[in-house]
Design an enzyme around this catalytic site. Sequence first.
Site, short mmCIF file in Angstrom:
data_model
loop_
_atom_site.label_atom_id
_atom_site.label_comp_id
_atom_site.label_asym_id
_atom_site.label_seq_id
_atom_site.Cartn_x
_atom_site.Cartn_y
_atom_site.Cartn_z
NE ARG A 87 4.48 8.25 1.47
CZ ARG A 87 3.87 8.26 1.78
NH1 ARG A 87 3.20 7.65 2.66
NH2 ARG A 87 2.80 9.21 3.27
CG ASP A 147 3.86 6.80 7.95
OD1 ASP A 147 3.10 6.84 7.57
OD2 ASP A 147 5.58 6.64 8.04
NE ARG A 150 2.24 12.83 8.67
CZ ARG A 150 2.82 12.16 7.65
NH1 ARG A 150 2.72 11.03 7.35
NH2 ARG A 150 3.80 13.04 6.71
CG HIS A 174 6.32 6.35 4.66
ND1 HIS A 174 5.91 7.28 5.62
CD2 HIS A 174 6.82 6.93 3.88
CE1 HIS A 174 5.55 7.94 4.54
NE2 HIS A 174 6.52 8.07 3.72
#
Length: 312
Positions: A87, A147, A150, A174
């Site tokens: 990212r 997240d 998850r 993140h």
Amino acid sequence: MNHLAIIGAGNVGTAIAFTALNRGIARHLSLFDINRPRAIGEMLDLRDGLQFVRPATIEAGDQISVCADADVVVITAGAKQQPGETRLDLAGRNAGLLRSMLPGLTRVAPKAVLLIVTNPVDVLTQVAIDLTGRVDGTVLGSGTVLDSSRLRHLIALRFGIAERHIHAHVVGEHGDSETVLWSSANIGGAPLTADWTDGRGPIDEAGRAWLLHQVRNAAYEIIAGKGATSWAIALAAAQILDALDQTTQSSVLPVSGPIDPDLGLGDVCISLPRLVDANGAGPILPLIATDEELAAIRGSVAAVKATLDKIR
Ligand code: NAD
């Protein structure tokens, strides 16, 4: 909410639009994308389903004026991760996009809360705060809300207990340096580190490392399979949008925002559990963390700062 504007009508922006319509989040929805045919196509497709959701209107276009007077603007425009790309690799490209877009956006929607979803989300949230000068929580990032969802799902599977009873936050960047606040994680008040008489717990060190690995790498696996992540981030964004619409009650969400200097953790945006309501991202909750967890959070701050130093 009167007007929700979404910038970027790609996988993520469209999934957020669909989810927001389904949940009746806004009376008016606008989609802005430099790819006009895409924006118009998505608008027409969504309009065809308006019979089945709460009353709403939808506009779309390639002119920023479509976002005029929005209450909240969700920014999903930009390049996305390619297979194998982190990212943070995206930072320079997407920061440039914010620099060119924000002056026009703040002219047409000066009061809008800005929710950054484009990656790397912590870096871009900080860039957006720098560009707008808004340090009051009205510029925030989706952070580690996804997240954390998850993680909760994986814990739910392991314990055989529904996600809604699991309280566990992924915090920090993140991205690859994110971590879990294991010391405050619990199921219905029972710590995950406690001995469960039926043998479900505790989650030992190897189990914790495995869970964190799965959470950190979830996006890579999804991108390798379907080219992008969209549905879960859309549900996470909808949860944040719901919180941003509440004037009487705050929600607790690990969104990305500036961190309190008193915490001594650093001075760039990362996610920690904080209050979110119509005023935007509010105070960070009292932080219960071990030295190891604090060190991991500092690692995240350093990772975000290193990228910011390259692109500022
Ligand atoms: P996509 O390529 O499907 O869509 C991006 C859209 O942005 C395209 O339609 C493109 O035309 C548009 N766009 C590009 N430049 C623009 C500009 N200057 N103005 C307006 N529109 C512009 O990508 P995607 O899969 O929707 O992902 C979008 C972003 O969301 C990526 O950065 C991705 O990494 C990020 N993302 C974040 C999370 C998170 O948890 N924060 C999760 C998933 C994806």
